[in-house]
Design an enzyme around this catalytic site. Structure first.
Site, short mmCIF file in Angstrom:
data_model
loop_
_atom_site.label_atom_id
_atom_site.label_comp_id
_atom_site.label_asym_id
_atom_site.label_seq_id
_atom_site.Cartn_x
_atom_site.Cartn_y
_atom_site.Cartn_z
N ILE A 120 10.08 73.98 21.56
CA ILE A 120 8.63 73.85 21.84
C ILE A 120 8.30 74.15 23.30
O ILE A 120 7.17 74.53 23.63
CB ILE A 120 8.13 72.44 21.42
CG1 ILE A 120 6.59 72.43 21.33
CG2 ILE A 120 8.65 71.34 22.38
CD1 ILE A 120 6.01 71.23 20.63
N ASP B 204 19.32 68.25 20.30
CA ASP B 204 19.93 69.53 20.65
C ASP B 204 20.43 70.19 19.36
O ASP B 204 21.00 69.51 18.50
CB ASP B 204 21.12 69.29 21.60
CG ASP B 204 21.57 70.57 22.27
OD1 ASP B 204 21.48 70.66 23.51
OD2 ASP B 204 22.02 71.50 21.56
N LEU B 205 20.23 71.49 19.25
CA LEU B 205 20.66 72.20 18.04
C LEU B 205 22.16 72.09 17.81
O LEU B 205 22.62 72.25 16.68
CB LEU B 205 20.30 73.69 18.12
CG LEU B 205 18.90 74.15 17.76
CD1 LEU B 205 18.92 75.65 17.51
CD2 LEU B 205 18.34 73.44 16.55
N LEU C 240 12.63 77.45 16.47
CA LEU C 240 12.44 78.47 17.50
C LEU C 240 13.46 78.34 18.63
O LEU C 240 13.52 79.19 19.51
CB LEU C 240 11.02 78.36 18.09
CG LEU C 240 9.87 78.34 17.08
CD1 LEU C 240 8.54 78.40 17.81
CD2 LEU C 240 9.98 79.49 16.10
N ALA C 241 14.25 77.28 18.64
CA ALA C 241 15.21 77.07 19.73
C ALA C 241 16.34 78.08 19.63
O ALA C 241 16.80 78.42 18.54
CB ALA C 241 15.78 75.66 19.67
N GLN D 298 19.52 80.23 22.51
CA GLN D 298 19.84 80.92 23.75
C GLN D 298 19.28 82.31 23.48
O GLN D 298 19.90 83.10 22.76
CB GLN D 298 21.35 80.92 24.00
CG GLN D 298 21.79 81.41 25.38
CD GLN D 298 21.34 82.81 25.74
OE1 GLN D 298 20.23 83.01 26.27
NE2 GLN D 298 22.16 83.78 25.49
N SER E 95 15.42 87.95 14.41
CA SER E 95 15.07 88.89 15.48
C SER E 95 15.37 90.34 15.12
O SER E 95 16.37 90.64 14.45
CB SER E 95 15.88 88.51 16.72
OG SER E 95 15.87 89.56 17.65
N GLU F 2 16.64 92.24 17.09
CA GLU F 2 17.95 92.54 17.70
C GLU F 2 19.02 92.67 16.62
O GLU F 2 20.07 93.26 16.85
CB GLU F 2 18.36 91.43 18.66
CG GLU F 2 17.85 91.61 20.07
CD GLU F 2 18.52 92.76 20.81
OE1 GLU F 2 19.76 92.79 20.86
OE2 GLU F 2 17.80 93.63 21.32
N TYR G 59 24.32 87.91 21.05
CA TYR G 59 23.05 87.31 20.60
C TYR G 59 22.67 87.87 19.22
O TYR G 59 22.35 87.11 18.30
CB TYR G 59 21.95 87.61 21.62
CG TYR G 59 20.55 87.27 21.14
CD1 TYR G 59 20.04 85.98 21.25
CD2 TYR G 59 19.74 88.25 20.56
CE1 TYR G 59 18.76 85.68 20.80
CE2 TYR G 59 18.46 87.96 20.11
CZ TYR G 59 17.97 86.68 20.23
OH TYR G 59 16.70 86.39 19.78
N LYS H 126 22.29 85.88 15.67
CA LYS H 126 21.04 85.87 14.89
C LYS H 126 21.28 86.34 13.45
O LYS H 126 20.63 85.87 12.53
CB LYS H 126 19.98 86.74 15.56
CG LYS H 126 19.28 86.07 16.74
CD LYS H 126 18.29 84.98 16.30
CE LYS H 126 17.61 84.33 17.47
NZ LYS H 126 16.80 83.15 17.12
N ARG I 176 6.06 84.20 29.02
CA ARG I 176 7.39 84.77 28.81
C ARG I 176 8.30 84.38 29.98
O ARG I 176 7.86 84.38 31.15
CB ARG I 176 7.23 86.29 28.75
CG ARG I 176 8.46 87.07 28.37
CD ARG I 176 8.95 86.71 27.01
NE ARG I 176 9.53 87.84 26.30
CZ ARG I 176 10.51 87.74 25.43
NH1 ARG I 176 11.05 86.56 25.17
NH2 ARG I 176 10.96 88.79 24.78
#
Ligand code: NAP
Ligand code: G4F
Length: 321
Positions: free
Chosen positions: A9, A56-57, A78-79, A81, A123, A125, A147, A151, A182
Site C-alpha cells: 500500500i 511481510d510477504l 501489490l507488494a 521487490q 507483469s 516483464e 524479477y 513474477k 513512481r
C-alpha cells in the site's frame, strides 16, 4: 460495506488503489512491513481513513494474522521487490518476496478467507524476450531477469490456486505504468526528476543506460481501475493491461526535456553502470480483452503522463537553488 486488504500500500499502485477503493466506500486495510524509518509519503494523506497492519510477504504467520484481523472480501497483492535492475544483485531475495511471497499470501487466503477475491500483480516483464508482437494473454513467457522469473512463478501459482482450490484469483499482466508517485529508480521518474533539477539549476547531467529499449507506458491511476474491475467480474480470469503504444527510452528523454524547453543531447551521458545483463528490448501490449470484457481503457496519453510528472517534480524544486 466491502473490505479490502492491499499489500504494497505504500508503493505507487497501492496508494492509488487505496484512494479508488475508499471513493467506492470500502474499508481499506494495508499491509506494511516493519521499517526503521517510516516511508509512508504516498499514503500520508490517507492515514486517517485506512488501517495499517504490520506484516511481510516472506512471513506466513504475519499474513495469517493480517487476514484474521481484516477479514477482507478482496485481497490485492501489490507488494514485491519491484525494481528489475536490483533483481540481479539480490536474486534470492527477489525470488523470495516477488515469487514465493505470492504463494505465502495465497496459502494464507486459502486457510483464512477462502471466499475472498484475490488479485495478483503480474507483469509484462514475464514476456521478456518477446515471442510475439503485440503481447496478449496467449503470448508465451520468456523472462529476462530474476524479477521476471519470480513474477512468472507468482503468475502460475495464482492460476494453480484458482484451478486447485477454486479460489477467485485473478492475475493482471500490467505493462509499465507511471505517475508522480513512481519510485526514483525507475526510468520515467529518474528522467522527470532530473529534468526538473536541471531546469532549476540543481543538476548538470543525467546518466542513463540503454536508450533504445521500448516500453508501453501508461498512467498508474488508470491501471488500478483495471485491478478493481477484474475482481468485480462473474468469473476469475487473467488480463493484459496496456495502452497498445510503445516508445523508446530516448523518446521519453526527448519529451521530458522538451517540456522545459531544453535539448536532451546537452545533458544525457551514457553510463555502462545502468546497462542490464539481459535487456527486455520491446514491450507492446494488446489490451483488447480488457477493453471488451472489463470495458477498461487508458485515459492519460504518454505526452500527458510525462508532462504531469515533470510538472510535479518542478513544483518540488522551484525556488530551491
Ligand atoms: P512499488 O512502488 O515498488 O511498491 C512495492 C510495494 O511493496 C511497497 O509498498 C513495498 O513496501 C512493498 N513491499 C516490498 N517488499 C515487501 C515485503 N517483503 N512484504 C511486504 N511488502 C513489501 O511498486 P508498484 O510500482 O506500486 O507496483 C505494484 C506491484 O505491481 C508490484 O508487485 C510490481 O512488481 C507490479 N507491477 C508494477 C508495474 C509498474 O509498471 N509499476 C507493472 C507490472 C507489475 P516499502 O514501501 O516498505 O518498500
Ligand atoms: O523503468 P524501468 O526500470 O522499468 P522496467 O525494467 O521496464 O520494469 C518496470 O516495469 C515492469 C513492467 O514491464 C514492472 F513489472 C517492474 O516492476 C517495473 O515497474 O526500465 C525501463 C527501461 C529498461 O529497458 C531499462 O534498461 O529503461 C531502460 N533504462 C535505460 N536507462 C533505464 C535507464 N532504466 C532505469 N531504471 N534507469 C536508467 O538509467
Amino acid at each position: 460495506m466491502k473490505t479490502a486488504l492491499i499489500t504494497g500500500i505504500t508503493g505507487q499502485d497501492g496508494s492509488y488503489l487505496a484512494e479508488l477503493l475508499l471513493e467506492k466506500g470500502y474499508k481499506v486495510y494495508g499491509l506494511v512491513r516493519r521499517t526503521a524509518t517510516q516511508n509512508e509519503e504516498n499514503i500520508a494523506h490517507l492515514k486517517k481513513e485506512i488501517e495499517l497492519i504490520t506484516g511481510d510477504l516472506c512471513d506466513l504467520p504475519s499474513l495469517l494474522a493480517a487476514l484474521q484481523e481484516a477479514k477482507p472480501d478482496e485481497v490485492y497483492n501489490l507488494a514485491a521487490q519491484s525494481f528489475v535492475g536490483d533483481s540481479w544483485s539480490q536474486p534470492t531475495y527477489t525470488a523470495e518476496v516477488t515469487g514465493v511471497g505470492v504463494l505465502n499470501l495465497l496459502e494464507a487466503v486459502r486457510q483464512k478467507v477462502s471466499h475472498a477475491r484475490f488479485y495478483q500483480a503480474s507483469s509484462s516483464e514475464m514476456f521478456g524476450k518477446v515471442q510475439e508482437i503485440p503481447q496478449s494473454e496467449h503470448t508465451a513467457f520468456y523472462p529476462r531477469s530474476p524479477y521476471g522469473a519470480a513474477k512468472v512463478f507468482g503468475h502460475w501459482i495464482t492460476v494453480n490456486y484458482r484451478e486447485s482450490y477454486n479460489l477467485f484469483a485473478c492475475s493482471g499482466i500490467l505493462f509499465n505504468h507511471e505517475s508522480p508517485r513512481r519510485g526514483l529508480q525507475f526510468v520515467t521518474r529518474k528522467v522527470t526528476d532530473a529534468v526538473a533539477r536541471i531546469a532549476c539549476g540543481l543538476q548538470k547531467e543525467l546518466r542513463m543506460g540503454n536508450l533504445d529499449a521500448r516500453r508501453d507506458w501508461g498512467f498508474a491511476g488508470d491501471y488500478v481501475k483495471a485491478m478493481y474491475l477484474m475482481l468485480q467480474q462473474e468469473q476469475p480470469d487473467d488480463y493484459v493491461i496496456a495502452t497498445g503504444k510503445t516508445y523508446t527510452v530516448k523518446h521519453l528523454v526527448e519529451t521530458a526535456f522538451r517540456h522545459v524547453g531544453l535539448s536532451w543531447q546537452d545533458y544525457v551521458v551514457i553510463d555502462p553502470k545502468f546497462i542490464r545483463p539481459a535487456e527486455v528490448d520491446l514491450l507492446l501490449g494488446n489490451p483488447e480483452k480488457a477493453k471488451q470484457q472489463l470495458h477498461w481503457e487508458p485515459e492519460v496519453s504518454f505526452e500527458q503522463l510525462v508532462g504531469m510528472m515533470v510538472e510535479s517534480d518542478l513544483k518540488k524544486y522551484k525556488g530551491k537553488n
